[in-house]
Motif scaffolding. Sequence first.
Motif, PDB file in Angstrom:
ATOM      1  N   TYR A  63      11.342   0.640  -1.605  1.00  0.00           N
ATOM      2  CA  TYR A  63      11.793   1.763  -0.776  1.00  0.00           C
ATOM      3  C   TYR A  63      12.310   2.903  -1.644  1.00  0.00           C
ATOM      4  O   TYR A  63      11.988   4.069  -1.406  1.00  0.00           O
TER       5      TYR A  63
ATOM      6  N   LEU B   3       3.303   1.915   0.217  1.00  0.00           N
ATOM      7  CA  LEU B   3       3.198   1.620   1.657  1.00  0.00           C
ATOM      8  C   LEU B   3       2.257   0.448   1.900  1.00  0.00           C
ATOM      9  O   LEU B   3       2.542  -0.420   2.736  1.00  0.00           O
TER      10      LEU B   3
ATOM     11  N   TYR C 234       4.211   1.622   8.958  1.00  0.00           N
ATOM     12  CA  TYR C 234       3.695   1.883   7.609  1.00  0.00           C
ATOM     13  C   TYR C 234       2.307   2.533   7.669  1.00  0.00           C
ATOM     14  O   TYR C 234       2.021   3.451   6.898  1.00  0.00           O
TER      15      TYR C 234
ATOM     16  N   CYS D  89       2.769   6.119   8.607  1.00  0.00           N
ATOM     17  CA  CYS D  89       3.298   6.862   7.458  1.00  0.00           C
ATOM     18  C   CYS D  89       2.184   7.182   6.465  1.00  0.00           C
ATOM     19  O   CYS D  89       2.094   8.297   5.945  1.00  0.00           O
TER      20      CYS D  89
ATOM     21  N   LEU E 243      11.526   6.932   6.578  1.00  0.00           N
ATOM     22  CA  LEU E 243      11.604   5.719   5.767  1.00  0.00           C
ATOM     23  C   LEU E 243      13.014   5.495   5.229  1.00  0.00           C
ATOM     24  O   LEU E 243      13.447   4.346   5.063  1.00  0.00           O
TER      25      LEU E 243
END
Length: 132
Positions: free
Chosen positions: A37, A70, A93, A96, A119
Motif C-alpha cells: 500500500y 494492484l 482493485y 482502480c 486507496l
Amino acid sequence: MAYASALLRDPARTYREIDLAGRTATADGPALVQLLYDELLQALRAAAWAAERRQFKTRSDRVTRATAILFALEANLDHDKGGDVSVALQRFYAGCRRQVVDAAIGEDGMPFRRVADELDEIAQAWRQVRAA
C-alpha cells in the motif's frame, strides 16, 4: 562491473531498491501488504506529479509500478477466508487499475490523486488493524 555501473547511473533508484529489500527481508504477511500500500500510494502520487509536468517516462514508470502492485494485491486475496470482503476488494482493485490506465494517457494528475486517496483510506484502516 556492469552491475556497479548501473548502480552509479541512478543512485536514488539504487537507494530505493536497497531500502525496499531491507524492509521486505524480515516483514511478515501483514507488513508486506502494508508495504505494498505504501509503495502504491507513492507511485500514484509520483504519477500525478509527472503527468502535470509532462514527465512522460516517469509517469509511465510509476503507472507500471502502480498497476503491478494492484495486480499483486488482487492476486493475493484469500477468497476462502475473506468471503465478501475479498470479492469487494477484488472489484475495487480492478476499478482502480482501470482508472490508473485511463489516466495514463493524459496530463491531469487529479485522477491519480483520487485513486491514491481512495486507496489511502484502506491503507489507514489496515494500519489501525495492525496496530491493535
